[in-house]
Design an enzyme around this catalytic site. Structure first.
Site, PDB file in Angstrom:
ATOM      1  N   GLU A  17      31.061  19.166  -9.322  1.00  0.00           N
ATOM      2  CA  GLU A  17      30.775  17.886  -8.670  1.00  0.00           C
ATOM      3  C   GLU A  17      30.493  16.752  -9.647  1.00  0.00           C
ATOM      4  O   GLU A  17      29.354  16.443  -9.932  1.00  0.00           O
ATOM      5  CB  GLU A  17      29.632  18.027  -7.666  1.00  0.00           C
ATOM      6  CG  GLU A  17      28.395  18.750  -8.160  1.00  0.00           C
ATOM      7  CD  GLU A  17      27.358  18.887  -7.031  1.00  0.00           C
ATOM      8  OE1 GLU A  17      27.084  17.889  -6.344  1.00  0.00           O
ATOM      9  OE2 GLU A  17      26.823  19.988  -6.859  1.00  0.00           O
TER      10      GLU A  17
ATOM     11  N   ASP B 261      28.072  14.534   1.404  1.00  0.00           N
ATOM     12  CA  ASP B 261      28.051  15.855   0.763  1.00  0.00           C
ATOM     13  C   ASP B 261      27.677  16.883   1.822  1.00  0.00           C
ATOM     14  O   ASP B 261      26.606  16.773   2.441  1.00  0.00           O
ATOM     15  CB  ASP B 261      27.038  15.835  -0.390  1.00  0.00           C
ATOM     16  CG  ASP B 261      27.146  17.056  -1.302  1.00  0.00           C
ATOM     17  OD1 ASP B 261      27.641  18.107  -0.853  1.00  0.00           O
ATOM     18  OD2 ASP B 261      26.705  16.954  -2.469  1.00  0.00           O
TER      19      ASP B 261
ATOM     20  N   HIS C 284      27.121  23.765 -10.031  1.00  0.00           N
ATOM     21  CA  HIS C 284      26.305  24.981  -9.971  1.00  0.00           C
ATOM     22  C   HIS C 284      27.126  26.141  -9.461  1.00  0.00           C
ATOM     23  O   HIS C 284      28.098  25.943  -8.727  1.00  0.00           O
ATOM     24  CB  HIS C 284      25.112  24.738  -9.038  1.00  0.00           C
ATOM     25  CG  HIS C 284      25.509  24.107  -7.722  1.00  0.00           C
ATOM     26  ND1 HIS C 284      25.702  24.831  -6.589  1.00  0.00           N
ATOM     27  CD2 HIS C 284      25.807  22.825  -7.400  1.00  0.00           C
ATOM     28  CE1 HIS C 284      26.085  24.025  -5.617  1.00  0.00           C
ATOM     29  NE2 HIS C 284      26.165  22.787  -6.063  1.00  0.00           N
TER      30      HIS C 284
ATOM     31  N   HIS D 264      22.117  27.552  -5.813  1.00  0.00           N
ATOM     32  CA  HIS D 264      22.142  27.325  -7.266  1.00  0.00           C
ATOM     33  C   HIS D 264      21.910  28.668  -7.936  1.00  0.00           C
ATOM     34  O   HIS D 264      20.804  29.043  -8.261  1.00  0.00           O
ATOM     35  CB  HIS D 264      21.090  26.299  -7.683  1.00  0.00           C
ATOM     36  CG  HIS D 264      21.478  24.911  -7.293  1.00  0.00           C
ATOM     37  ND1 HIS D 264      22.000  24.002  -8.181  1.00  0.00           N
ATOM     38  CD2 HIS D 264      21.446  24.280  -6.106  1.00  0.00           C
ATOM     39  CE1 HIS D 264      22.274  22.875  -7.555  1.00  0.00           C
ATOM     40  NE2 HIS D 264      21.941  23.007  -6.288  1.00  0.00           N
TER      41      HIS D 264
ATOM     42  N   ASP E  68      30.872  24.164  -0.492  1.00  0.00           N
ATOM     43  CA  ASP E  68      30.140  22.928  -0.791  1.00  0.00           C
ATOM     44  C   ASP E  68      31.193  21.892  -1.194  1.00  0.00           C
ATOM     45  O   ASP E  68      31.976  22.139  -2.126  1.00  0.00           O
ATOM     46  CB  ASP E  68      29.162  23.251  -1.932  1.00  0.00           C
ATOM     47  CG  ASP E  68      28.251  22.106  -2.340  1.00  0.00           C
ATOM     48  OD1 ASP E  68      28.398  20.990  -1.810  1.00  0.00           O
ATOM     49  OD2 ASP E  68      27.389  22.347  -3.218  1.00  0.00           O
TER      50      ASP E  68
ATOM     51  N   GLU F 284      33.542  16.569  -4.919  1.00  0.00           N
ATOM     52  CA  GLU F 284      33.123  17.964  -5.117  1.00  0.00           C
ATOM     53  C   GLU F 284      34.040  18.933  -4.370  1.00  0.00           C
ATOM     54  O   GLU F 284      34.447  18.665  -3.239  1.00  0.00           O
ATOM     55  CB  GLU F 284      31.679  18.159  -4.621  1.00  0.00           C
ATOM     56  CG  GLU F 284      31.157  19.592  -4.789  1.00  0.00           C
ATOM     57  CD  GLU F 284      29.679  19.730  -4.419  1.00  0.00           C
ATOM     58  OE1 GLU F 284      29.177  18.900  -3.640  1.00  0.00           O
ATOM     59  OE2 GLU F 284      29.050  20.682  -4.918  1.00  0.00           O
TER      60      GLU F 284
HETATM   61 MN    MN Z   1      27.487  19.256  -2.510  1.00  0.00          MN
HETATM   62 MN    MN Z   2      26.939  21.100  -4.923  1.00  0.00          MN
END
Ligand code: MN
Ligand code: MN
Length: 297
Positions: free
Chosen positions: A189, A86, A156, A164, A97, A282
């Site tokens: 995700e 990640d 998020h 977030h 992300d 994700e």
């Molecule tokens: Mn992530």
């Molecule tokens: Mn994330």
């Protein structure tokens, strides 16, 4: 809505991160040290003109998230491991992300379940929907393939310097009352497991985030907090990133003091409750007038 300049920064961060993801995928194989994957990913992000938005997570098997290997971690990837990588990149605080999973040695259908759930989720994103619709798409896809989504892990929204940013995106069907609008930036995700479908906190914390100034006893700790604010602002950082400035013992003592004082938020390593393996996928998307744009494709 986002300005053209903001849009460009989100797109550029996403493009860089997608390139890094594809390069790092080739290095996730048997015998490679987890810490080398993390360091290589973060270095690649920097070399392409962005900064890590958070420490690279390399979480294996029943560990679902938040494992960012410490410098002295000797652990290597083994046959049969289900590895989740990640990564995040930011440009002037505008974040991308993304995450992928790899099963080492033999295929694991959990990987496809997470990927398919992500595609199903992306296909329902448009202005006016409750974010619970995204959770419904995730849950249906994973359940139909015979697995469980992890109920207490979520996606998020993103905002500048904020990983977030207020909207929580469930991985199961629910009515949240949170309605999407154009310009919302979301990290979606899904996590798929053959275990219980929940994660629990482990004691271990390797990632932290600045919360607020707080009085501390030691001068060393005060100096550390000042630097954390300057270097990382409100974004997560790894213990590993600070490992060169003081001994591991002193660093752990300082971080513990700062967590205790309420100055730092500790991200606990998250482990699947039923010891099931966990796969994650994700992408980051920007909600448009009639759907969404994936920045990390
Ligand atoms: Mn992530
Ligand atoms: Mn994330």
């Amino acid at each position: 809505m986002l300005s053209e300049e903001e849009l460009q920064k989100y797109r550029q961060a996403g493009k860089i991160l997608a390139e890094v993801r594809e390069e790092i995928k080739k290095h996730v194989k048997e015998g490679v040290k987890l810490v080398d994957i993390a360091e290589r990913a973060e270095e690649l992000i920097r070399s392409k003109g962005a900064q890590p938005a958070f420490p690279c997570n390399v979480s294996v098997n029943e560990i679902a998230a938040h494992y960012s290997p410490p410098l002295n971690d000797e652990r290597t990837i083994q046959t049969g491991d289900l590895v989740k990588v990640d990564i995040g990149a930011q440009i002037d605080g505008y974040i991308a992300d993304t995450a992928f999973s790899v099963s080492i040695g033999s295929p694991n259908p959990l990987v496809e379940a997470a990927e398919k759930a992500l595609e199903a989720a992306i296909s329902v994103v448009r202005p006016g929907i409750d974010v619970g619709e995204i959770g419904k798409a995730v849950e249906q896809t994973i359940t139909q393939l015979g697995f469980k989504p992890i109920r207490n892990l979520t996606g998020h929204s993103l905002a500048p310097w904020d990983l977030h940013a207020g909207i929580t995106i469930p991985n199961v069907a629910e009515k949240t009352g949170q309605i999407l609008k154009p310009g919302d930036v979301l990290a979606i995700e899904p996590f798929a497991t053959d275990g219980a479908g929940y994660v629990d906190d482990l004691q271990q914390t390797l990632i932290f985030r600045y919360l607020r100034d707080a009085p501390t006893r030691l001068r060393m700790t005060r100096a550390l907090l000042r630097d954390i604010k300057n270097f990382y602002r409100t974004l997560p950082f790894a213990e590993r990133w600070l490992a060169k400035r003081m001994s591991k013992l002193r660093l752990e003592l300082s971080l513990r003091e700062l967590v205790g004082a309420g100055a730092l938020w500790p991200y606990h390593v998250l482990s699947e409750r039923g010891k099931g393996k966990v796969a994650q996928a994700e992408h980051t998307v920007i909600v448009t007038e009639n759907g969404c744009e994936v920045t990390t494709r």
